[in-house]
Motif scaffolding. Structure first.
Motif, PDB file in Angstrom:
ATOM      1  N   LEU A  25       0.868  -1.169   0.000  1.00  0.00           N
ATOM      2  CA  LEU A  25       0.000   0.000   0.000  1.00  0.00           C
ATOM      3  C   LEU A  25       0.905   1.218   0.000  1.00  0.00           C
ATOM      4  O   LEU A  25       1.545   1.532   1.004  1.00  0.00           O
ATOM      5  CB  LEU A  25      -0.903  -0.015   1.233  1.00  0.00           C
ATOM      6  CG  LEU A  25      -1.896   1.138   1.403  1.00  0.00           C
ATOM      7  CD1 LEU A  25      -2.815   1.260   0.186  1.00  0.00           C
ATOM      8  CD2 LEU A  25      -2.714   0.961   2.668  1.00  0.00           C
ATOM      9  N   PHE A  27       1.762   5.221  -0.361  1.00  0.00           N
ATOM     10  CA  PHE A  27       1.082   6.454   0.018  1.00  0.00           C
ATOM     11  C   PHE A  27       1.634   7.666  -0.729  1.00  0.00           C
ATOM     12  O   PHE A  27       2.842   7.789  -0.950  1.00  0.00           O
ATOM     13  CB  PHE A  27       1.237   6.700   1.520  1.00  0.00           C
ATOM     14  CG  PHE A  27       0.641   5.626   2.381  1.00  0.00           C
ATOM     15  CD1 PHE A  27      -0.735   5.452   2.458  1.00  0.00           C
ATOM     16  CD2 PHE A  27       1.458   4.775   3.107  1.00  0.00           C
ATOM     17  CE1 PHE A  27      -1.284   4.449   3.243  1.00  0.00           C
ATOM     18  CE2 PHE A  27       0.924   3.777   3.904  1.00  0.00           C
ATOM     19  CZ  PHE A  27      -0.455   3.611   3.977  1.00  0.00           C
ATOM     20  N   PHE A  71      -8.217   2.654   7.495  1.00  0.00           N
ATOM     21  CA  PHE A  71      -8.232   1.584   6.505  1.00  0.00           C
ATOM     22  C   PHE A  71      -9.467   1.599   5.618  1.00  0.00           C
ATOM     23  O   PHE A  71      -9.423   1.083   4.493  1.00  0.00           O
ATOM     24  CB  PHE A  71      -8.088   0.229   7.202  1.00  0.00           C
ATOM     25  CG  PHE A  71      -6.720   0.000   7.776  1.00  0.00           C
ATOM     26  CD1 PHE A  71      -5.651  -0.311   6.955  1.00  0.00           C
ATOM     27  CD2 PHE A  71      -6.501   0.138   9.140  1.00  0.00           C
ATOM     28  CE1 PHE A  71      -4.382  -0.506   7.481  1.00  0.00           C
ATOM     29  CE2 PHE A  71      -5.224  -0.059   9.670  1.00  0.00           C
ATOM     30  CZ  PHE A  71      -4.160  -0.380   8.836  1.00  0.00           C
ATOM     31  N   MET A  74      -8.743   3.299   2.382  1.00  0.00           N
ATOM     32  CA  MET A  74      -7.666   2.749   1.577  1.00  0.00           C
ATOM     33  C   MET A  74      -8.094   1.470   0.859  1.00  0.00           C
ATOM     34  O   MET A  74      -8.948   0.730   1.342  1.00  0.00           O
ATOM     35  CB  MET A  74      -6.461   2.415   2.476  1.00  0.00           C
ATOM     36  CG  MET A  74      -5.879   3.601   3.217  1.00  0.00           C
ATOM     37  SD  MET A  74      -5.032   4.715   2.064  1.00  0.00           S
ATOM     38  CE  MET A  74      -4.752   6.143   3.142  1.00  0.00           C
ATOM     39  N   PRO A  75      -7.480   1.176  -0.293  1.00  0.00           N
ATOM     40  CA  PRO A  75      -7.678  -0.156  -0.879  1.00  0.00           C
ATOM     41  C   PRO A  75      -7.091  -1.190   0.070  1.00  0.00           C
ATOM     42  O   PRO A  75      -6.101  -0.927   0.751  1.00  0.00           O
ATOM     43  CB  PRO A  75      -6.900  -0.084  -2.192  1.00  0.00           C
ATOM     44  CG  PRO A  75      -5.890   0.999  -1.998  1.00  0.00           C
ATOM     45  CD  PRO A  75      -6.549   2.003  -1.087  1.00  0.00           C
ATOM     46  N   HIS A  76      -7.719  -2.352   0.139  1.00  0.00           N
ATOM     47  CA  HIS A  76      -7.298  -3.339   1.137  1.00  0.00           C
ATOM     48  C   HIS A  76      -6.003  -4.032   0.731  1.00  0.00           C
ATOM     49  O   HIS A  76      -5.847  -4.488  -0.397  1.00  0.00           O
ATOM     50  CB  HIS A  76      -8.387  -4.384   1.352  1.00  0.00           C
ATOM     51  CG  HIS A  76      -7.986  -5.445   2.331  1.00  0.00           C
ATOM     52  ND1 HIS A  76      -7.612  -5.156   3.628  1.00  0.00           N
ATOM     53  CD2 HIS A  76      -7.870  -6.793   2.198  1.00  0.00           C
ATOM     54  CE1 HIS A  76      -7.311  -6.266   4.257  1.00  0.00           C
ATOM     55  NE2 HIS A  76      -7.448  -7.275   3.416  1.00  0.00           N
ATOM     56  N   LEU A  77      -5.091  -4.109   1.691  1.00  0.00           N
ATOM     57  CA  LEU A  77      -3.847  -4.842   1.535  1.00  0.00           C
ATOM     58  C   LEU A  77      -3.945  -6.113   2.349  1.00  0.00           C
ATOM     59  O   LEU A  77      -4.226  -6.071   3.549  1.00  0.00           O
ATOM     60  CB  LEU A  77      -2.656  -3.998   2.007  1.00  0.00           C
ATOM     61  CG  LEU A  77      -1.278  -4.650   1.898  1.00  0.00           C
ATOM     62  CD1 LEU A  77      -0.913  -4.877   0.429  1.00  0.00           C
ATOM     63  CD2 LEU A  77      -0.217  -3.778   2.573  1.00  0.00           C
ATOM     64  N   TYR A  80      -3.510  -7.034   6.361  1.00  0.00           N
ATOM     65  CA  TYR A  80      -3.637  -5.819   7.154  1.00  0.00           C
ATOM     66  C   TYR A  80      -5.121  -5.537   7.411  1.00  0.00           C
ATOM     67  O   TYR A  80      -5.986  -6.049   6.699  1.00  0.00           O
ATOM     68  CB  TYR A  80      -2.956  -4.638   6.449  1.00  0.00           C
ATOM     69  CG  TYR A  80      -1.447  -4.789   6.440  1.00  0.00           C
ATOM     70  CD1 TYR A  80      -0.656  -4.080   7.337  1.00  0.00           C
ATOM     71  CD2 TYR A  80      -0.817  -5.666   5.559  1.00  0.00           C
ATOM     72  CE1 TYR A  80       0.730  -4.238   7.352  1.00  0.00           C
ATOM     73  CE2 TYR A  80       0.554  -5.838   5.573  1.00  0.00           C
ATOM     74  CZ  TYR A  80       1.326  -5.119   6.472  1.00  0.00           C
ATOM     75  OH  TYR A  80       2.693  -5.296   6.497  1.00  0.00           O
ATOM     76  N   GLY A 152      -3.817   6.289  -0.804  1.00  0.00           N
ATOM     77  CA  GLY A 152      -3.147   5.016  -0.965  1.00  0.00           C
ATOM     78  C   GLY A 152      -3.505   4.291  -2.247  1.00  0.00           C
ATOM     79  O   GLY A 152      -4.647   4.356  -2.719  1.00  0.00           O
ATOM     80  N   THR A 153      -2.528   3.599  -2.828  1.00  0.00           N
ATOM     81  CA  THR A 153      -2.741   2.746  -3.995  1.00  0.00           C
ATOM     82  C   THR A 153      -1.983   1.439  -3.782  1.00  0.00           C
ATOM     83  O   THR A 153      -0.931   1.421  -3.131  1.00  0.00           O
ATOM     84  CB  THR A 153      -2.249   3.406  -5.296  1.00  0.00           C
ATOM     85  OG1 THR A 153      -0.854   3.749  -5.157  1.00  0.00           O
ATOM     86  CG2 THR A 153      -3.036   4.670  -5.608  1.00  0.00           C
ATOM     87  N   ILE A 154      -2.509   0.353  -4.331  1.00  0.00           N
ATOM     88  CA  ILE A 154      -1.812  -0.927  -4.287  1.00  0.00           C
ATOM     89  C   ILE A 154      -0.834  -0.983  -5.465  1.00  0.00           C
ATOM     90  O   ILE A 154      -1.219  -0.791  -6.611  1.00  0.00           O
ATOM     91  CB  ILE A 154      -2.802  -2.108  -4.367  1.00  0.00           C
ATOM     92  CG1 ILE A 154      -3.783  -2.063  -3.196  1.00  0.00           C
ATOM     93  CG2 ILE A 154      -2.047  -3.428  -4.393  1.00  0.00           C
ATOM     94  CD1 ILE A 154      -3.140  -2.266  -1.837  1.00  0.00           C
ATOM     95  N   LEU A 203       5.028   3.712   2.607  1.00  0.00           N
ATOM     96  CA  LEU A 203       4.236   2.540   2.271  1.00  0.00           C
ATOM     97  C   LEU A 203       3.933   1.674   3.480  1.00  0.00           C
ATOM     98  O   LEU A 203       4.480   1.865   4.564  1.00  0.00           O
ATOM     99  CB  LEU A 203       4.930   1.716   1.198  1.00  0.00           C
ATOM    100  CG  LEU A 203       6.411   1.356   1.397  1.00  0.00           C
ATOM    101  CD1 LEU A 203       6.547   0.068   2.175  1.00  0.00           C
ATOM    102  CD2 LEU A 203       7.108   1.207   0.052  1.00  0.00           C
TER     103      LEU A 203
END
Length: 270
Positions: A25, A27, A71, A74-77, A80, A152-154, A203
């Motif tokens: 993830l 940032f 969270f 944010m896209p899920h990691l 986490y 955030g991006t994956i 990140l």
């Protein structure tokens, strides 16, 4: 920009590097004006449940918010949390920013706090201002100069920098590996890696970056193997000493159990 195959034309090396690919993830930061207490941010004032005492150092001085990740924004990691806020606090009254070099898991000068339920009443900005008003700060030990929204991006990352993880995977230190496989061209290949692959930055997850070296290289029975969070110097207004980086590590077991009380904290600079 060169592709991974162009950077590593040798098939064995290419395959070895490719197999280290992980999702992180990553940032970025935005100066978006006043932010709510629950917004993902670096610096400023964040959410802190009134069910807990506000964190302080041994002298009773309040710790300052370094960053918090909501969270749900944010896209899920994988591995986490999917909800709640994970917040990182450090001691800005200390010239070492709360870091204990002899025992980097000593959290007397830093704190990592996870709020799974952020609907509970939080200290307000005004209440937190009152907390800090009792302790006027003379020295300018500051990492985040402002309050910046975190987005955030994956993204993919590869293990191509010197770290504890590199030695565990490749069986040797990064620089020894480069000299062995690239000889006189090692420096040129290293420069190309830095220019074409994302190896630093802010990140969660993935592989850490250090301006000096990984403190875990000298530890026995390393358990803090997971990069919980990394905040890098950024031109928007984030600076660790002389263009450094801060890292927080956790064990796989504690991450799975959402136990953030045993974290290894490190920062270094050029």
């Amino acid at each position: 920009m060169k592709s991974l195959r162009e950077l590593f034309p040798n098939d064995d090396i290419y395959q070895a590097v490719q197999q280290t690919e992980v999702a992180v993830l990553a940032f970025s930061f935005k100066n978006a004006g006043p932010l709510s207490l629950t917004t993902s941010k670096a610096g400023g004032v964040g959410y802190f449940s009134k069910e807990l005492a506000y964190p302080t150092n041994l002298a009773g001085q309040p710790l300052s918010l370094l960053a918090q990740i909501n969270f749900e924004e944010m896209p899920h990691l994988a591995k986490y949390p999917k909800k709640g806020i994970l917040a990182f606090y450090i001691d800005l009254f200390d010239d070492l920013l709360g870091l204990d070099f002899d025992n980097p898991t000593n959290n007397k000068g830093f704190r990592v706090v996870y709020f799974e339920d952020i609907t509970k009443e939080s200290y307000t900005r005004e209440e937190m201002d009152d907390i800090f008003a009792e302790f006027p700060k003379e020295d300018d030990y500051c990492v985040v100069n402002g309050e910046f929204q975190m987005l955030g991006t994956i993204e993919p990352r590869y293990l191509v920098t010197d770290s504890y993880s590199f030695e565990k995977v490749y069986g040797t230190h990064f620089y020894e590996y480069m000299e062995t496989h690239f000889g006189d061209a090692a420096d040129d290949v290293s420069d190309a890696i830095y220019e074409n692959l994302a190896i630093a930055g802010s990140l969660m997850g993935g592989y850490p970056f250090f301006t000096q070296e990984d403190p875990r290289n000298y530890a026995e029975n390393v358990t803090h193997t997971e990069l919980l969070f990394q905040l890098d110097t950024d031109e928007i207004g984030i600076m660790w000493g002389d263009s450094g980086v801060g890292n927080f590590f956790i064990s796989k077991e504690d991450l799975a159990n959402r136990n953030f009380t045993n974290v290894l904290y490190n920062w270094d600079c050029y």
